[in-house]
Every structure is written in C-alpha cells, then in structure tokens.
Design an enzyme around this catalytic site. Structure first.
Site, mmCIF file in Angstrom:
data_model
loop_
_atom_site.group_PDB
_atom_site.id
_atom_site.type_symbol
_atom_site.label_atom_id
_atom_site.label_comp_id
_atom_site.label_asym_id
_atom_site.label_seq_id
_atom_site.Cartn_x
_atom_site.Cartn_y
_atom_site.Cartn_z
ATOM 1 N N ASP A 389 36.392 103.312 102.358
ATOM 2 C CA ASP A 389 35.061 103.285 102.945
ATOM 3 C C ASP A 389 34.619 101.874 103.303
ATOM 4 O O ASP A 389 33.462 101.530 103.190
ATOM 5 C CB ASP A 389 34.054 103.952 102.002
ATOM 6 N N ASP A 470 37.072 98.702 87.865
ATOM 7 C CA ASP A 470 36.537 97.391 88.230
ATOM 8 C C ASP A 470 35.689 96.813 87.106
ATOM 9 O O ASP A 470 35.709 95.616 86.851
ATOM 10 C CB ASP A 470 35.765 97.458 89.545
#
Lengths: 659, 461
Positions: A389, A470
């Site tokens: 994205d 992350d």
C-alpha cells in the site's frame, strides 16, 4: 610350318571334349548348386541370427531406457495433470441471486460464487462481475452504501468495468441509506428499473450486461422502518458470447499476451484493459547513472489487496533505476488475484501459507519473505522491503543509491527508510536533506543482510506471539541504540486505507497530508555528514547558527515562528529524562504531526520545517544539546489535557501505522 | 527341369534373403547410430553427414543465444576433455582459424552448455526465435530448492534444464542458480508425466541424473573449430568438479516434522551458540579449503544437518571428518594462524588421529581423521586420563555436497547409514546427555596406548 599338322582326329576329339565339357559342366553345376544351396542356407542362418540379435537388442535397449528413465528421470511425484475442464461449451448460464437481511448468495450454473451470511459483516450492495464469454467470476466487491462515500467507490468501480461484462447486484441488510443520486443514475443506466426508487431496507437483486440487455431484476419493498423487505430470489439465464467478442484486439506481443490473460480473468483495473488505448504495463524509466542498488533485491510484502498491489507495482516499476528482475512479491495466502497482478507486470511472485493470526500472521509473513529474499539472492548484502500500500517516489532508487554506502560502512546504523514520520505537507521542505533518527519508520526501508541473518532471524517472534514485527524491531533489545537514516521529504506514500491496523479516519488524520517527493534525480546534500560522528558536528553547527525563538509565546500558534524563509530556529522544551515525552507529545499534537508515539528523535532533538524555516526542538535537560540553551530561556512545558489522554491516545498507539 | 526349378527357387531365395539382410543391416546401423552416436565415433576423420550436422547445430544455437544476449558457456565434458589437451594452444591463439574440425565434429547426440540464471531475463522471445530457426525445444521445470527450506512458501517453478533439438543433434542447456554459500547449483532432470520420453536419449545426458554443486567458474572466450564460445578458464579443474558434483538437498520436510515433535530451542543461549558454531564452521571451512583439504560434517554436526537442517543447539562443538590420506602437517599451523589454537591432539597419523581446536567462548572444533579398510571406515578416540583407545566403525561412504548454514560443505552421500552407524536407530530422538565413550552406537574398545607413547599421542594444551 612344322607346327601346323592336319589332324584327322580333331573332330572326334572335339566331340569328346564337348561331352567332357558337358559332363564337367554338369558336375560343375552340381557343385554350383551345392554352393548355392549352402550359401542360401548360410544367408538364411545369418539373417535369422541378425534378426534375433536385432530383436534382442531393441528389446534390451527399450527395456533399459524405460528402466532407467523410470529410476532416475521420472518426477517422483507422478502428479498426473488433471485435464482442464473444457471451457464452458454451454452457451447459457443459469444465474441465481438471493437478497435478504442476513444472507446473500449468488450461484452460477449451480456453483455458489458468493455466499455471505456472517453476522454484522458484508452489509451493503454486493457486486459480481462475470466474463461474458466464459462465465468466470472476474471481480467480487461489496460496497457498504449504508455508510457515506461508499457509493462513490461503487460508481468508480462500475465505470472501470469493461462494456459487455455481466454484472450481478444483491443487497444484504441495508444498501440505500447513503446511495446518492449519482450512483442511482449509474445503476439506472445499466438498465435497472428499481434502482432510482431503492429505499430503506429494501431487498434487491439485479443481473444485467454492461451497456446491454437486462437479464432480470427483483425487488422487495420494506413495509416499515423497523422491518426489512422480504427475501428475494432471482433466477435467470444469461447468454454467453464468443471468446473473440469478449476480448480486445491488441497487437500480438509478449506484453499484450500478459495483458490479455489478465484482462480475461479480472475486472476493476480500468484502463489497463481498455481495448482502444490501454495503459502501458511496461514503463522503462530512465536508468540511473552509477546505480548502487541495481543488484539489491526488492521484497514487496502483500496480502489480499490486489488493487493496492496494482497501484504500488505501477509506481515501483516507474521509479528511475528500478530493476524488475530483483523484485519478488510475497503474497500472504493463496489468493489468485494478487498473483494475476504480479504476472501482469511480468514479475515473480511467491505465495505463503498463512501462519497464525492477526499481527503474528503479518509478522510470520515478514520473516518468511525476508528469509526467502536472502535465499533467492544469496549475493545480496541488503534488501529493500516494501509494502503493497505504498506509492514509490520516482527518485526512490536514486535516494537509496546515494545513501546505501552509509549502511554498509556505519555500524551505528539500523536501516535506511524512505519514510519520515514527521514529514507532513507543512513540516517537510527539503528533498535533498537527510536525518538520523532513533526510531525505525518502516514503510519502504533497507535491511542489512548481516543484521537480519545474525540478529533478527534467529530470534524473530514466534507465531504464538501476537506482536507487530515493526514494534518488535523498534524494541531496544533489537535496535541496540542504532539509528535509521530518513529523508526530510518521504520517498514513499502510504495510500492504504483498509488494513489490519488502518481505517479511513486514521488514514485521514495521520497519512493523507504526508509529503511525498515527486522531483526526479534529487541530488542529496552532504551525505557524508550522516555518519555517526559527522552528524554530531553537523548538529552542533546547526544549533550554533540557530536563532532562539521567543519562548514566551505559545508554540502552537503560527506566530511562534517568524514569517521568514530559509532560517534556522530552535526551541527548548522540558524533557526531564530520556523517556519523558510529555511536552513533545503535546507539541506534536498541536502541530498536527505524528503524536501516537515518539518518532523522529535523535538524542532529544527533533528536526522539522515550519513556514519554510528549519525548526529544531531540543528537550532540556535530557538532551546532550541542552548546553546550547541560553541561560535566560526557560524550556516550555505543556501539560496533557487531563481526560482525553487515556481514551484516545492509548489504543491508537497499539494501532500504529503498519497495515 | 526340376533341378533348374529348384535352382531358380534357391537363387531367388538367396536373393531375397540377401536383400533382406542388407535391409536389416542398414536398419541396424541406423538404429544404433540413433541410439548411440558414440558407438561410431571411432570412425575417425570421415566428415560424414552427421558430423557437420553437429557443428552446424552448435553454430546455429550460439547464434541464437548471442542474438538474445544470453551468456552461455560450454560445459560438455567430452569436448572440454579434448580442449583441455590443447588448452595452451587454444589460449595462445584465441582468434586463429582452425585447420580441421576437431571438437564439434565428433558425432554425438548432444552438446552441453550452461547458463547462469541471473544473467538472463527469461524472455519468451528466445523460444520463438528458436522455433523459427527450426529448433524444437523442451523445458524441464521444478520446485525452487532455495524456497524449499522455508515454511510453506510456494514460489513459481523454475526452469532447470532446456533442450534444443535440431535435426539429429540436441543442445542441452543446464541452468545454474546461485545458492547461499557462494556456489552454483543445477537441478536434477526429472521428466513429468506428459513429457516426451523419446525427445532425446535422456539417460545419456551428462548433467541431470543428480543435482550438482559447483564453484562459480572463471570464464574464457575462445575460438574452437571457428566457433567462439566461453569455456571454464581451467577445463581440467572443472572436469574434476563434474565428477564429484553430486548435491544433496537437506531434508527440509523431515526437519519441519522434527521441529513439530520437538520444538526448536529459541532461548538466547541457543541463538548465541548457533551463531558462534556457524562462524566457527565458516572459519574452519575457509581454512581447510585454502589448504585444499577435503572434509565433511561428522558426528553431531552431521546429525544436525540430517535431522533438523540446523546446528543442534545443545551439541557444544563442531565436528568435522577428514580422510587420513588427505592429512597435511600444515593443518595445525593453519588453524592457529586463523585464530584457533590447538586444544588437544590425540593419536598419531598412523593411528586414531584426532585434533581439537579452541574456538571462541568454549565452542570447540573437533576434527576426526578417518581410516579406510576394505569393508569399512573408522576413526579413533582416546581418553586422556587412562590412555584408553576407542574405535568408531562406519560403513563405506562417498562424499556429496550440501548447503548448510550458508556454506557449501561435504556430507557422506549415504548419510542415513552414516548417522545410524553413529547414533543407532533412535537417532531421531534428541539426547541432551551424551558420552562420547559409551553413547555412540558404533564405539568399540581398542586397547590402550602404550605408556611410552603417551607423550606423543596424548597432547593437551
């Protein structure tokens, strides 16, 4: 003379010799015959022997061959390819469409192609696109037209569908509340009689051909506000056309073959399948001079958002210096459509069986993708990690090419990222400027192989740990005080508004206004100053040159920063110890930048732009740069508003930007 | 009259049988030449039709691939064998016209070339051009082994071999892939069900019976038989590699099953140990390869590879095997130079030699030397305090390449027998307590070192 003597006995002698000759001849003939006979027998014998030998040889050879190929050369898995179903030779499709409050389904020739009876899901108008020649499902969408703006998305989608395709509509629960006039008109233009009058909790099914005939429509009106219309079931027949009619007549090239394959399978990608003037699928951007990242593998991490992937790959393949051979798309799950997109662009794709759930699934997918990347490119020292994205800036590879040597040489670096968490339209200015930050932004970044292989891979969170990969990478145990290099103006743009941790509101608030570089070939300035020690010198120089702002004013006000351009200003905020971000968070809030957790800091210093001036924020006394504070200045302290804090910020932090 | 009749019949019969015989011979010859061109290669000098066919096909093929900028190189063992004999001459005159067709004219069924996967883009155009030129081609694809070790990744199948056939000659193009461990790999040639088994005599191909591992070759552009081709710079060492190139893939599926049964140790200690053991193995491999000493993974390290495709975290050391015939006196100084001091030395070159080097932080490198007998192979052990000798017996084995912790290393090809000999039929069950004197399945008492030899055969540092 002497020799010649008339001999009377000649004649009788001749006679006798005749006889003898005859006799001899006879005998000779017998010998000859015998000879012939023996010869013939011999020949026959030899023939027989040769024959037998030949037969034996052939048999042995054939046997050997079979034997050996059976042993060594046969694929162990004798997976007999099941002959493909001959393309539906039937010319008529039976279509069944059902619409009700709690369930919708669509069946084509008895095969259910859509069935949704989940609670509190799938509300709105379901749309299915069928290929008019084969009857294959080319697209399946649901537009929650009970909610605002979804009807616009539906119009956009319907406009992209090629003429001649078969469209099937059905409503689940409610689909009219935010179905505006424009959308109703589009449905009307498709041949629907009912669409203009669709109202609250009506049930509706419709089958038609785009730009052509209507195959059927059924509607059940809701009798009262509190009840739903009766379920409707539409049964109809659709006549198929020939394959030639359903396809465009593009010139026969390698590219168009890929395009044809793609366009006959899926719908909703707009001009790429346009017959007249299709948009290119090969971009050939300018190569980069002295491209240091030409051989760096690029891993694109994808899920099942094929439209996103399509947009992402277009921008990636248009970036200067891209090397399509190094790109691998990793799809989390056995989804067909993302794979179709990958094949359309002639890239290689790998599918990954989903492991675990939610965040852990994403995290496992990342691990598998990274490991596979370094396996496939064993020579690579780095890998570029992208997500489906993201838009990729035209100078993405140029940016990396100019900075990658730092990652190779400076041990104190953790990554290079294309994303500046604080780089919004109003806070980023200089495309040639880079920063060092203690946080890892992700969203288009470069990973060092040694970091992955020696540190991250062996202790990557296991599937049962529901961690964000992350977040995990940002933990001090992993980061070990190392920093990332980021640009002032991001080289990637996060456009995804649906995702695991993402929704429209969140995207609008934190991502929409992010600045994205569109200038090609930006020459980065002073890359060497990004090295560990040089950067300190650079910061001290900047702080030395910076003008101290008037700390009596409100830092949230625009007037806090003078109306100048190109100057360097500094302000001091209170920061009691390294982890005290109270004032910073409030400042970030009022500046409308990322405030959900702390990003973009370097030793208690933040760098951004305000009104085209470089704007430095130093946390006193925690930052080592506090010494630059004039003794007359009192660091600004901003208190969090008492009530809101807990309710809004905390859950949002958990839902950080990764999707 | 009867006699004449009989004669005529006989003559006719003979004639027929002669004709028939001739026909048979012709067919037989044709059949043989089709099956096995090599059978007739003894017919020297004669430039029969087939000979020049080969040359022409190779020339056409080289034209085809150069028009698509695809760098291939010659790896045909038979041609390289011939080339190797004249290598000096070929090197010194790279452009000279050759007086006779020496290499590409020997009638053979096929010629083998190699292609590095990463140097071309899989253009479909190549095959269209090939078809236009009259080539028939066959592509052999299979799973990508580089993804095999991964949990449930399914990539696209990759091309492993191509065969281009024109007239009676075929070009076998072997696709080489780079693998972790800085080496090249080619896949096995396996025919899927629908493939024409008679396309070429597959069993005669030189590459494809097994997968193979090779060093990245340096290439040399030469002109042989007036054809410009790339060949490995050192054909003889390449040919040597060919004969020992067999590659074994790790048993990833079984390893996954193993980890499902006994979950992997992901503790910090295990991670640290694996990291150290891996770097020690890399250092040892580098040192031994520089010396040109052939070694293989032995004992626990071999078990780790075979059972779980990884280092066993509780194994505490790295074990290597070396044939005693490959022993070099330089081994000890070389390791010391590499920063691995000798920890102990047991036995002597003639009997039960074993070396131990100290790696970083308690990770030990054990090198066992193996002695070959007629029907078995053994290595020895020594107990320092008692001077007792032990003997570990193994069935005979050969060496294969494999990939392990990003390294190309040898393992016994007959790994199962090797591991079973060492660890018994229960090798699949992890054992945390291990005694090298009693636990091994194949240990035998082997007497005691004579006291006067102890100073020599038991050296501890």
């Amino acid at each position: 003379m002497e020799e010649w003597k008339p001999n009377p006995a000649v004649k009788p002698h001749k006679k006798r010799s005749w006889y003898l000759a005859w006799k001899y001849k006879l005998m000779n003939q017998r010998a000859l015959r015998k000879l012939c006979q023996t010869g013939a027998v011999l020949f026959l014998l030899v023939t027989v022997i040769v024959n037998i030998k030949l037969i034996l040889d052939t048999r042995r050879a054939a046997y050997e061959e079979e034997d050996e190929s059976a042993q060594d050369y046969d694929d162990e898995m004798l997976n007999v390819e099941v002959p493909r179903h001959p393309v539906n030779s039937k010319k008529v499709l039976d279509v069944e469409v059902y619409s009700s409050r709690s369930k919708v389904y669509v069946a084509v020739d008895g095969t259910t192609v859509l069935e949704d009876e989940a609670r509190e899901q799938g509300r709105g108008i379901h749309v299915i696109v069928l290929n008019q020649a084969t009857g294959h499902v080319m697209a399946k969408r649901v537009f929650d037209t009970y909610s605002p703006h979804e009807d616009e998305a539906m119009v956009l989608f319907l406009n992209m569908v090629a003429r001649g395709r078969i469209l099937i509509f059905t409503i689940k629960d409610e689909g009219s509340f935010h179905l505006k006039e424009t959308a109703k008109n589009v449905l009307k233009s498709l041949g629907s009689q009912v669409a203009p009058f669709l109202s609250w909790r009506d049930m509706w099914t419709f089958v038609g051909k785009k730009g052509g005939e209507v195959y059927g429509e059924k509607h059940a009106k809701s009798p009262a506000l509190s009840t739903w219309g009766d379920p409707v079931l539409l049964k109809t027949e659709v006549h198929l056309t020939s394959v030639e009619d359903a396809e465009c007549h593009w010139p026969d090239t390698e590219l168009n073959r890929r395009r044809r394959r793609f366009c006959s399978k899926v719908e909703g990608y707009g001009s790429v399948c346009s017959c007249k003037d299709p948009t290119p699928i090969e971009f050939n951007p300018d190569p980069l001079k002295d491209n240091k990242v030409f051989d760096v593998p690029v891993a694109v991490i994808a899920g099942n958002r094929p439209n996103y992937l399509y947009r992402m790959l277009r921008s990636l393949l248009s970036a200067q210096g891209v090397n399509p051979q190094m790109i691998t798309v990793f799809i989390d799950g056995y989804y067909e459509e993302p794979m179709d997109v990958v094949e359309l662009f002639g890239l290689s794709g790998i599918q990954h069986t989903p492991i675990s759930i939610k965040n852990a699934r994403v995290s496992q997918h990342y691990k598998a993708s990274l490991t596979a990347t370094f396996n496939l490119f064993p020579d690579a020292k780095f890998a570029v990690v992208l997500e489906e994205d993201l838009d990729i800036s035209v100078d993405f590879f140029s940016f990396l090419s100019q900075s990658i040597h730092l990652l190779a040489e400076d041990e104190s670096l953790y990554c290079i990222s294309a994303w500046n968490d604080q780089g919004y339209e109003h806070t980023a200015e200089d495309p040639s400027l880079l920063y060092r930050v203690e946080t890892m932004p992700g969203l288009g970044w470069v990973l060092r192989k040694s970091l992955y292989k020696d540190e991250l891979e062996p202790k990557w969170p296991t599937p049962e740990k529901l961690w964000d990969w992350d977040m995990w990478m940002r933990m001090p145990e992993q980061r070990k005080g190392r920093e990332c290099i980021i640009p002032d103006i991001s080289r990637s743009y996060h456009f995804g508004i649906v995702g695991l941790n993402m929704n429209g509101y969140f995207h609008e608030a934190y991502f929409k206004k992010h600045k994205f570089n569109t200038v090609p070939n930006v020459q980065l300035k002073n890359v060497e100053s990004l090295r560990k020690d040089n950067y300190e010198t650079e910061i001290h120089r900047l702080l030395g040159e910076a003008e101290v702002l008037d700390h009596s004013k409100n830092p949230c006000e625009d007037s806090f920063v003078p109306d100048t351009e190109g100057k360097v200003y500094v302000m001091f905020i209170r920061m009691e110890q390294e982890a005290d971000f109270t004032t910073w968070t409030q400042l970030a809030k009022c500046l409308h930048i990322w405030d959900l957790d702390v990003r973009g800091n370097h030793k208690g210093l933040w760098r951004l732009f305000r009104k085209k001036n470089h704007f430095l924020v130093v946390g006193v006394p925690a930052s080592p740069y506090s010494s630059k504070k004039p003794s007359t200045v009192t660091p600004i302290f901003m208190e969090p508003p008492a009530k809101e804090e807990g309710a809004v910020a905390v859950p949002a932090v958990a839902a950080a930007e990764q999707t | 009259m009867q006699k004449i009749n009989r004669n005529v019949v006989l003559a006719l019969l003979s004639m027929t049988s002669l004709v028939f015989l001739l026909f048979q011979l012709c067919y037989y010859k044709f059949y043989l030449s089709q099956k096995n061109g090599a059978a007739f290669s003894k017919v020297r000098g004669s430039q029969s039709g087939q000979d020049s066919t080969r040359w022409h096909v190779v020339r056409k093929f080289l034209g085809l691939i150069s028009s698509h900028n695809i760098p291939v190189y010659l790896i045909d063992p038979l041609i390289l064998g011939l080339v190797d004999k004249d290598i000096e001459q070929i090197r010194s005159s790279p452009d000279g016209p050759s007086p006779e067709c020496k290499y590409f004219c020997a009638p053979r069924d096929f010629t083998t070339f190699a292609l590095l996967d990463k140097t071309w883009k899989h253009e479909v155009g190549l095959f269209r051009t090939a078809e236009k030129m009259g080539f028939q081609w066959l592509k052999i694809i299979n799973k990508d082994p580089r993804l095999d070790g991964m949990d449930d990744l399914s990539g696209m199948e990759i091309p492993l071999h191509y065969i281009f056939k024109l007239a009676s000659h075929a070009i076998h193009l072997v696709v080489f892939y780079e693998r972790s461990g800085n080496f090249l790999w080619h896949g096995p040639l396996r025919l899927k069900q629908h493939i024409d088994r008679k396309f070429v005599p597959f069993r005669k191909l030189h590459f494809g019976r097994y997968p193979g591992a090779y060093e990245k070759p340096e290439l040399l552009l030469v002109s042989i038989d007036d054809l410009k081709v790339q060949i490995p710079k050192n054909p003889s060492s390449f040919l040597e590699e060919v004969s020992h190139s067999r590659f074994l893939e790790c048993r990833y599926r079984e390893a996954r099953a193993f980890f499902q049964l006994y979950s992997d140790d992901a503790s910090l200690d295990a991670v640290e140990f694996r990291k150290k053991a891996k770097s020690l193995l890399h250092l040892a491999a580098l040192t031994l390869n520089n010396l040109g000493v052939k070694f293989w993974l032995s004992s626990g390290t071999c078990l780790g590879w075979y059972r779980q495709c990884n280092i066993i975290p509780h194994s505490k050391d790295v074990d290597l095997g070396i044939f005693i015939r490959d022993y070099k006196a330089d081994i000890i100084p070389a390791f010391q130079k590499a920063g691995l001091p000798l920890k102990h030395k047991f036995g002597k070159v003639e009997d039960s030699l074993e070396l131990s080097f100290q790696g970083e932080d308690d990770v030990k490198l054990d090198i066992f030397f193996f002695y070959e007998e007629d029907d078995h192979i053994w290595n020895g052990g020594t107990q320092a305090k008692s001077g007792k000798k032990f003997k570990y017996l193994f069935p005979k084995f050969t060496l294969c390449w494999t990939e392990f912790v990003e390294l190309k290393v040898h393992v016994p090809c007959e790994t199962l027998q090797y591991v079973e000999a060492n660890y018994g039929p229960e090798w699949k069950v992890p054992m945390k307590t291990w005694d090298w004197k009693s636990s091994p399945f194949n240990v035998q008492d082997n007497g005691v070192w004579p006291i006067d030899e102890w100073d020599n055969v038991i050296q501890i540092y």
